[in-house]
Scaffold this active site. Structure first.
Site, PDB file in Angstrom:
ATOM      1  N   ARG A 240      45.460 -46.329 -26.489  1.00 46.75           N
ATOM      2  CA  ARG A 240      44.682 -47.148 -25.553  1.00 46.75           C
ATOM      3  C   ARG A 240      45.395 -47.211 -24.204  1.00 46.75           C
ATOM      4  O   ARG A 240      46.611 -47.090 -24.136  1.00 46.75           O
ATOM      5  CB  ARG A 240      44.530 -48.589 -26.069  1.00 46.75           C
TER       6      ARG A 240
ATOM      7  N   ARG B 218      49.883 -57.991  -7.927  1.00 53.29           N
ATOM      8  CA  ARG B 218      50.140 -58.477  -6.566  1.00 53.29           C
ATOM      9  C   ARG B 218      49.728 -59.938  -6.394  1.00 53.29           C
ATOM     10  O   ARG B 218      49.837 -60.496  -5.304  1.00 53.29           O
ATOM     11  CB  ARG B 218      49.353 -57.627  -5.547  1.00 53.29           C
TER      12      ARG B 218
ATOM     13  N   ASP C 103      56.090 -52.457  -3.986  1.00 55.77           N
ATOM     14  CA  ASP C 103      56.560 -51.119  -4.371  1.00 55.77           C
ATOM     15  C   ASP C 103      58.075 -50.920  -4.210  1.00 55.77           C
ATOM     16  O   ASP C 103      58.638 -49.979  -4.766  1.00 55.77           O
ATOM     17  CB  ASP C 103      55.846 -50.043  -3.548  1.00 55.77           C
TER      18      ASP C 103
ATOM     19  N   GLY D 169      53.996 -48.257   6.152  1.00 55.79           N
ATOM     20  CA  GLY D 169      53.108 -47.887   7.254  1.00 55.79           C
ATOM     21  C   GLY D 169      53.158 -48.932   8.356  1.00 55.79           C
ATOM     22  O   GLY D 169      53.240 -48.607   9.549  1.00 55.79           O
TER      23      GLY D 169
ATOM     24  N   GLY E  12      52.164 -48.229  -8.067  1.00 55.83           N
ATOM     25  CA  GLY E  12      53.159 -47.381  -7.414  1.00 55.83           C
ATOM     26  C   GLY E  12      52.663 -45.951  -7.370  1.00 55.83           C
ATOM     27  O   GLY E  12      52.816 -45.214  -8.346  1.00 55.83           O
TER      28      GLY E  12
ATOM     29  N   ARG F 174      44.515 -53.174   6.011  1.00 54.92           N
ATOM     30  CA  ARG F 174      45.254 -51.908   6.133  1.00 54.92           C
ATOM     31  C   ARG F 174      44.803 -51.210   7.419  1.00 54.92           C
ATOM     32  O   ARG F 174      43.619 -50.927   7.590  1.00 54.92           O
ATOM     33  CB  ARG F 174      44.983 -51.016   4.924  1.00 54.92           C
TER      34      ARG F 174
HETATM   35  O1  F6P Z   1      51.456 -50.726  -1.707  1.00 57.24           O
HETATM   36  C1  F6P Z   1      51.185 -51.691  -2.634  1.00 57.24           C
HETATM   37  C2  F6P Z   1      50.152 -51.244  -3.621  1.00 57.24           C
HETATM   38  O2  F6P Z   1      49.878 -52.314  -4.473  1.00 57.24           O
HETATM   39  C3  F6P Z   1      50.479 -49.998  -4.426  1.00 57.24           C
HETATM   40  O3  F6P Z   1      51.384 -50.195  -5.471  1.00 57.24           O
HETATM   41  C4  F6P Z   1      49.108 -49.590  -4.893  1.00 57.24           C
HETATM   42  O4  F6P Z   1      49.096 -48.237  -5.244  1.00 57.24           O
HETATM   43  C5  F6P Z   1      48.263 -49.891  -3.691  1.00 57.24           C
HETATM   44  O5  F6P Z   1      48.942 -50.904  -2.976  1.00 57.24           O
HETATM   45  C6  F6P Z   1      46.881 -50.368  -3.983  1.00 57.24           C
HETATM   46  O6  F6P Z   1      46.189 -50.477  -2.775  1.00 57.24           O
HETATM   47  P1  F6P Z   1      44.852 -51.306  -2.539  1.00 57.24           P
HETATM   48  O7  F6P Z   1      45.201 -52.761  -2.565  1.00 57.24           O
HETATM   49  O8  F6P Z   1      44.396 -50.876  -1.199  1.00 57.24           O
HETATM   50  O9  F6P Z   1      43.927 -50.963  -3.655  1.00 57.24           O
END
Ligand code: F6P
Length: 354
Positions: A270, A279, A131, A108, A174, A69
């Site tokens: 819960r 992901r 997302d 971004g 998200g 990132r």
């Molecule tokens: O932008 C994709 C995403 O998976 C979002 O849904 C989530 O909030 C974020 O990235 C998590 O980010 P990281 O992988 O930096 O923890």
């Protein structure tokens, strides 16, 4: 080529699509893969790719190039070791005499891609993110795979929720938008769906759960986006809202919601957080098709020297739009979105209407 930002399942499938297309369309092709996203372009860390590097990766999740990132808002600030990021990226591009830079990235990353276009580089953007929040495209690659995983999570929670007569809050990825939560919530049969675009009133959520209990339903599943927000918080000025969130005693909004429901209903509640599992792993069939088509379109644009374009899916068509038309715009869910209208008819509560 580079992959930037949070990874997703169809990055490799897309790069394979671009490469396959290029090897078909050109007699001679040189592809450089920059390692760990824009960082690789900044520091000149790259790999000269072979055709065989793109073999056998259609179904492989993650990214063979690595990612990182690199926030857009920091692009004009030097790195810790004093490197001028934009200048360095331009120098690498020029040194390698590239014809084009292909950026697989989310919001971004596409803003940075557009910045590099403004700086005179030939750039093509490919919209990646689970997302699904990139403006100008119906779907981003990664989204369908994440929806499948989140749906499976809700499915699996259903059986244990039913056995124990519990209420489960499933937290879905998200922060800014609720696309995955909305789709997986409908696909998984959630009773309540809470998304950032529709601030909720916890009393309305509780009321809808009580109604279901009264009707004889002994368990419930609530799909909550990471960025779901209460009406009370949403009404505060941004600064105050951020402060309140940072002072929260809960690790996330789902835990707060679970606690509120448990106190009000006395039921066992819960929280389940599938997290980055959403992901991971292989891309869905639908994502593989989208990724392959997006890759092919990128190769076609390169062969036409048509740069500064973002490849998008509009209806059944994979086409392209100018990068600047999308850069910096978030595709959030309209409260009048058709999915929401139909979900409401099905009795799903969004925590906003009594
Ligand atoms: O932008 C994709 C995403 O998976 C979002 O849904 C989530 O909030 C974020 O990235 C998590 O980010 P990281 O992988 O930096 O923890």
């Amino acid at each position: 080529m580079l992959t930037s930002g949070g990874d997703c399942q169809a990055l490799n499938a897309t790069m394979r699509g671009v490469a396959k297309g290029l090897y078909q369309l050109f007699e001679e092709v040189e592809i450089y893969g920059f390692l760990d996203g824009y960082k690789g372009l900044m520091y000149g860390n790259y790999k000269k790719m072979k055709e065989s590097d793109f073999s056998g990766i259609l179904s492989r999740g993650g990214t063979i190039l690595g990612t990182s990132r690199q926030p857009f808002k920091l692009m004009r600030q030097p790195t810790e070791d004093g490197l001028d990021k934009v200048k360095a990226m331009k120098e690498t591009y020029k040194k390698l005499k590239l014809d084009c830079l292909v950026v697989l990235g989310g919001n971004g990353s596409q803003k940075t891609a557009n910045l590099l276009r403004e700086e005179g580089l030939n750039v093509i953007g490919l919209p990646k993110t689970i997302d699904n929040d990139i403006w100008g495209t119906d779907h981003t690659f990664g989204f369908s795979s994440a929806v499948d995983i989140a749906t499976r999570a809700i499915d699996e929670i259903h059986t244990t929720a039913a056995s124990h007569h519990r209420i489960f809050v499933v937290e879905i990825m998200g922060h800014k938008v609720g696309w995955i939560t909305l789709y997986a919530g409908i696909a998984g049969g959630a009773d309540v769906i809470l998304i950032p675009e529709i601030p909720y009133d916890i009393n309305i959520v509780i009321k809808s759960l009580k109604k279901l209990r009264k009707k004889g339903k002994t368990f419930s599943v609530i799909a909550v986006a990471e960025g779901a927000i209460s009406q009370e918080l949403a009404s505060l000025p941004k600064k105050e809202r951020k402060l309140r969130l940072s002072q929260s005693q809960y690790p996330s909004v789902s835990h707060e919601i679970a606690d509120q429901i448990q106190r009000a209903m006395g039921a066992e509640v819960r929280v389940a957080v599938p997290g980055h599992v959403q992901r991971g792993g292989a891309p869905s069939a639908s994502d593989r098709i989208l990724a392959s088509r997006v890759g092919a379109k990128a190769a076609e644009l390169i062969s036409q020297e048509s740069y500064g374009r973002l490849v998008v899916q509009l209806g059944e068509e994979v086409t392209s739009i100018p990068m600047e038309a999308s850069a910096g715009k978030l595709k959030s869910i309209s409260p009048n979105d058709n999915h929401i209208t139909q979900a409401r008819i099905l009795g799903i509560s969004f925590g906003d209407i009594r």
